[in-house]
Scaffold this active site. Structure first.
Site, PDB file in Angstrom:
ATOM      1  N   GLU A 187      72.390  47.441  76.201  1.00  0.00           N
ATOM      2  CA  GLU A 187      72.187  46.215  75.434  1.00  0.00           C
ATOM      3  C   GLU A 187      72.360  44.959  76.292  1.00  0.00           C
ATOM      4  O   GLU A 187      71.601  44.012  76.194  1.00  0.00           O
ATOM      5  CB  GLU A 187      73.215  46.213  74.285  1.00  0.00           C
ATOM      6  CG  GLU A 187      73.115  45.048  73.330  1.00  0.00           C
ATOM      7  CD  GLU A 187      74.167  45.167  72.233  1.00  0.00           C
ATOM      8  OE1 GLU A 187      75.377  45.097  72.547  1.00  0.00           O
ATOM      9  OE2 GLU A 187      73.795  45.338  71.056  1.00  0.00           O
TER      10      GLU A 187
ATOM     11  N   ASP B 115      72.260  36.387  59.628  1.00  0.00           N
ATOM     12  CA  ASP B 115      71.214  36.284  60.649  1.00  0.00           C
ATOM     13  C   ASP B 115      71.031  37.610  61.376  1.00  0.00           C
ATOM     14  O   ASP B 115      71.767  38.568  61.134  1.00  0.00           O
ATOM     15  CB  ASP B 115      71.561  35.169  61.643  1.00  0.00           C
ATOM     16  CG  ASP B 115      72.730  35.550  62.541  1.00  0.00           C
ATOM     17  OD1 ASP B 115      73.655  36.247  62.068  1.00  0.00           O
ATOM     18  OD2 ASP B 115      72.720  35.177  63.721  1.00  0.00           O
TER      19      ASP B 115
ATOM     20  N   GLU C 204      73.921  39.275  62.785  1.00  0.00           N
ATOM     21  CA  GLU C 204      74.860  39.754  61.763  1.00  0.00           C
ATOM     22  C   GLU C 204      76.165  38.971  61.742  1.00  0.00           C
ATOM     23  O   GLU C 204      77.209  39.515  61.411  1.00  0.00           O
ATOM     24  CB  GLU C 204      75.159  41.250  61.975  1.00  0.00           C
ATOM     25  CG  GLU C 204      73.949  42.045  62.358  1.00  0.00           C
ATOM     26  CD  GLU C 204      74.154  43.543  62.263  1.00  0.00           C
ATOM     27  OE1 GLU C 204      74.726  44.115  63.192  1.00  0.00           O
ATOM     28  OE2 GLU C 204      73.755  44.130  61.241  1.00  0.00           O
ATOM     29  N   GLU C 205      76.112  37.719  62.113  1.00  0.00           N
ATOM     30  CA  GLU C 205      77.348  36.955  62.233  1.00  0.00           C
ATOM     31  C   GLU C 205      77.404  35.736  61.335  1.00  0.00           C
ATOM     32  O   GLU C 205      78.477  35.351  60.879  1.00  0.00           O
ATOM     33  CB  GLU C 205      77.529  36.510  63.692  1.00  0.00           C
ATOM     34  CG  GLU C 205      77.707  37.692  64.634  1.00  0.00           C
ATOM     35  CD  GLU C 205      77.718  37.286  66.089  1.00  0.00           C
ATOM     36  OE1 GLU C 205      77.483  36.103  66.380  1.00  0.00           O
ATOM     37  OE2 GLU C 205      77.967  38.159  66.934  1.00  0.00           O
TER      38      GLU C 205
ATOM     39  N   TRP D 172      80.443  44.756  55.986  1.00  0.00           N
ATOM     40  CA  TRP D 172      79.384  44.363  56.909  1.00  0.00           C
ATOM     41  C   TRP D 172      78.825  43.005  56.503  1.00  0.00           C
ATOM     42  O   TRP D 172      79.082  42.557  55.377  1.00  0.00           O
ATOM     43  CB  TRP D 172      78.257  45.415  56.918  1.00  0.00           C
ATOM     44  CG  TRP D 172      77.517  45.428  58.227  1.00  0.00           C
ATOM     45  CD1 TRP D 172      76.228  45.054  58.446  1.00  0.00           C
ATOM     46  CD2 TRP D 172      78.052  45.823  59.490  1.00  0.00           C
ATOM     47  NE1 TRP D 172      75.935  45.193  59.781  1.00  0.00           N
ATOM     48  CE2 TRP D 172      77.027  45.652  60.440  1.00  0.00           C
ATOM     49  CE3 TRP D 172      79.299  46.289  59.927  1.00  0.00           C
ATOM     50  CZ2 TRP D 172      77.206  45.929  61.803  1.00  0.00           C
ATOM     51  CZ3 TRP D 172      79.481  46.568  61.276  1.00  0.00           C
ATOM     52  CH2 TRP D 172      78.436  46.399  62.195  1.00  0.00           C
TER      53      TRP D 172
END
Ligand SMILES: *[C@@H]1O[C@H](CO)[C@@H](O)[C@H](O)[C@H]1NC(C)=O
Ligand SMILES: *[C@@H]1O[C@H](CO)[C@@H](O)[C@H](O)[C@H]1NC(C)=O
Ligand SMILES: *[C@@H]1O[C@H](CO)[C@@H](O)[C@H](O)[C@H]1NC(C)=O
Length: 676
Positions: free
Chosen positions: A480, A252, A255-256, A196
């Site tokens: 989303e 960030d 998550e990238e 992750w």
């Protein structure tokens, strides 16, 4: 959210075209797209200007615009009224143990599941960030309208997070705080051990902010001792983490990108200021937070691109993107503090920088989505995360479109309360989109420009809500994203954060002003003098919270207000010592310090303190950390090195080092060492 940008994974995570078209009971028949009121609106638009004149008898452009604005307002009112109970119900459905979407599935009390979706995408996890934003919204709503149900939720949240802080995970453990930077956990609060983007340093400050909101309510209602004993220990760990790791890179909020994210830094700043405010009332030490906060705010200024008038959302990494990102819209709304007026340093929603940024971010989505085609420059459009997004082909998101609205509602609240609008060169292009005759200067309530701006921005803000109402499921469910071409609602269904974003945006629309966090009292360092030191503390597992059953609102609250941010160094029983160790290292290596005093781990290598490489350069291999140590202590210590994936530690050579901490002083001490 929920996407790891390892290129080889991208193809696996993006659903095939066939999957993305019709995933969740989306009915694409022509009328199913709209609620009746929206249907009426679109019919009205079809009538065109001529028809309006003859039917309504309104000859001029201004009247026509006013009609349209009124119609827009009515249709948004309708949707908001209908959606509000649905959003509340579905948001609470995703919270354990009894939420309707998660009950009897091993979700403990107070745990927010991101979405009930277990595949395509799998969001059956709890994210510290999402949960904190959701509970901040719950705590604000609770504070303005007490219910025992929401109170139970809040107490459950405190309990779940106190426990979660002690769960070891791939980011680390609690002994040096690093485990607090883990982004997501299994819904039963076990660690998630897969690959992750980690760490993500916005989780701890956001959780602190949510818990502080509840703790302030306790103080304001006469339950200060409960706030201090049951809530503060969890808040304190998160504040310590923020003060220790703010100057290190991390992933960030999407998550990238690994680097420094505006959202993370701004959240960290707020947590430190607000934590110091609460700590002072509870009689807790706060000097660590007030010392670091001005440095964080100083760093926060460096995300501003003055030439182009927007926030570069990720620096120190991620530069392959332009930087225009809903990340910054979220900062404006989540760091809103009406008492700071239109302050640009803290990026208040009505500040010239935040408005210029709003235009730049929104404009970056105007041409890239088909569903935004043909929409006039002064009208709202669908907003995504950032224009380079490829997750699910890069679509608009409900939560970022709500954020675009919320920032404008916030600005309207401040302008109305201060009775004026100030336009600078920086914000002029934003205002000119809405009111062609807008000019630089301060426009008082009652003036033509003021009135024009208030009505134009009100309609502009409502436009963003209207976009979301149009693309939401007709039963009110909010996933989303919505498809950039068809508008079909897609990706994770019933995203808890989408409901929360609806509720906070519409609360502002209804005039509910959140309580301030001390933004107006925050100080920065003079520009160009940002410092880099991070302060380490010791962490401990919070006791399992237990709340007296008698806690209820005081009849005439507030009993005591939490408003003053402490300043200065008044009682320096601990002296701040900065250990500067020059040691050349390779990627994956970390220098740590351990010593005889409790502040240095009492010679337990498991409690050693990691130094920060924030100041490390090719020519100066500096590792540094500031540690508050009892004044007058006689310190024995040593450094060692650890290497990722390699067991054991490598000690530096030589004897133990020694250092005598001076008597109480507010001056920060420097101890300069070289690896030996
Ligand atoms: C307060 O909460 C109650 C119970 O949920 C609800 O019926 C009422 O409408 C709320 N009032 C406001 C002002 O939100
Ligand atoms: C650390 O802080 C300094 C001073 O504000 C800043 O120049 C630097 O980019 C920061 N680095 C990280 C990784 O936060
Ligand atoms: C440093 O101190 C520790 C703890 O007292 C001791 O175990 C160790 O032998 C000392 N190291 C040296 C090189 O003297």
């Amino acid at each position: 959210m929920a996407f790891l940008a390892i290129p080889s994974l991208i193809q696996d995570l993006i659903p095939a075209a066939s999957e993305s078209i019709n995933p969740w009971n989306w009915n694409l028949n022509a009328t199913g797209l709209f609620f009746p009121t929206m249907h009426a609106l679109s019919k009205f638009a079809l009538l065109g200007a001529c028809a309006v004149q003859s039917v309504m008898g309104l000859p001029d452009q201004v009247s026509r615009e006013r009609r349209e604005a009124n119609l827009l307002k009515r249709s948004v009112d309708d949707w908001v009224n209908r959606e509000t109970p649905i959003a509340w119900q579905r948001l609470l459905c995703n919270i354990g143990p009894n939420g309707c979407a998660v009950a009897n599935q091993g979700v403990p009390a107070g745990v927010v599941v991101a979405s009930p979706s277990r595949a395509n995408p799998d969001y059956w996890y709890t994210w510290t960030r999402d949960a904190a934003l959701v509970f901040k919204g719950i705590a604000d709503a609770f504070a303005r309208n007490y219910t025992t149900d929401l109170h139970t939720q809040l107490k459950n949240y405190v309990g779940s997070q106190a426990k979660l802080q002690g769960v070891g995970n791939p980011s680390g453990g609690l002994s040096d705080g690093q485990g607090l930077g883990e982004a997501k956990f299994m819904v039963d609060l076990k660690e998630f051990s897969g690959a992750w983007g980690r760490p993500q340093r916005d989780g701890p400050p956001l959780r602190a902010i949510a818990l502080i909101r509840y703790a302030k309510w306790l103080v304001e209602n006469g339950h200060k001792a409960t706030a201090a004993s049951q809530v503060w220990p969890t808040i304190e760990n998160d504040l310590k983490y923020s003060a220790q790791y703010w100057n290190q890179t991390g992933f960030d909020l999407w998550e990238e990108v690994s680097g420094s994210a505006f959202f993370t830094i701004a959240s960290t700043h707020r947590a430190l200021i607000e934590g110091a405010q609460l700590g002072a009332v509870l009689g807790k030490p706060t000097r660590v937070y007030t010392t670091v906060a001005p440095q964080v705010l100083c760093f926060q200024q460096s995300f501003w691109n003055a030439r182009e008038g927007f926030i570069v959302s990720n620096i120190n990494g991620g530069e392959y993107r332009r930087g225009l990102d809903a990340n910054s819209l979220l900062v404006a709304i989540h760091n809103f503090d009406p008492s700071a007026g239109c302050d640009a340093n803290t990026f208040q929603p009505c500040s010239d920088k935040a408005l210029s940024n709003h235009k730049a971010v929104v404009d970056s989505f105007r041409s890239i989505y088909n569903i935004n085609r043909g929409i006039a420059q002064n009208k709202a459009v669908a907003v995504g995360r950032y224009s380079e997004d490829v997750y699910y082909n890069g679509n608009p998101w409900f939560l970022s479109t709500f954020a675009a609205a919320e920032q404008l509602y916030d600005a309207l609240l401040v302008w109305k309360s201060q009775g004026s609008i100030t336009i600078t060169q920086t914000s002029l292009p934003f205002f000119r989109d809405q009111v062609a005759g807008a000019t630089v200067g301060t426009h008082a309530a009652g003036s033509t420009i003021y009135n024009q701006i208030i009505s134009a921005i009100t309609a502009y803000a409502d436009g963003f809500i209207e976009i979301n109402s149009r693309y939401a499921h007709s039963n009110g469910a909010l996933p989303e994203q919505f498809d950039r071409n068809s508008g079909a609602p897609i990706a994770a269904p019933d995203l808890t954060w989408s409901y929360s974003a609806f509720l906070t945006a519409t609360a502002r629309r209804d005039g509910y002003i959140p309580s301030g966090w001390g933004a107006g009292q925050a100080t920065s360092l003079p520009s160009g003098q940002c410092q880099k030191f991070e302060i380490a503390s010791s962490y401990s597992l919070p006791p399992t919270p237990s709340f007296p059953s008698s806690i209820s609102p005081a009849p005439n609250a507030p009993v005591e207000q939490v408003t003053k941010v402490p300043t200065g160094c008044t009682n320096p029983e601990k002296v701040f010592v900065t250990f500067n160790q020059r040691a050349s290292t390779q990627v994956g290596q970390v220098i740590k310090i351990v010593g005889n005093v409790p502040e240095l781990g009492s010679w337990d290598v498991n409690k050693a303190i990691p130094l920060s490489a924030a100041g490390y350069t090719g020519s100066d291999p500096l590792w540094a950390i500031t540690v508050p140590i009892q004044a007058g202590s006689n310190v024995q210590y040593k450094y060692f090195r650890i290497t990722n994936g390699v067991a054991g530690v490598t000690w530096e050579g030589g004897n133990n080092r020694s250092y005598t901490v001076p008597a109480a002083t507010c001056n920060i001490q420097q101890k300069n060492d070289n690896w030996q």
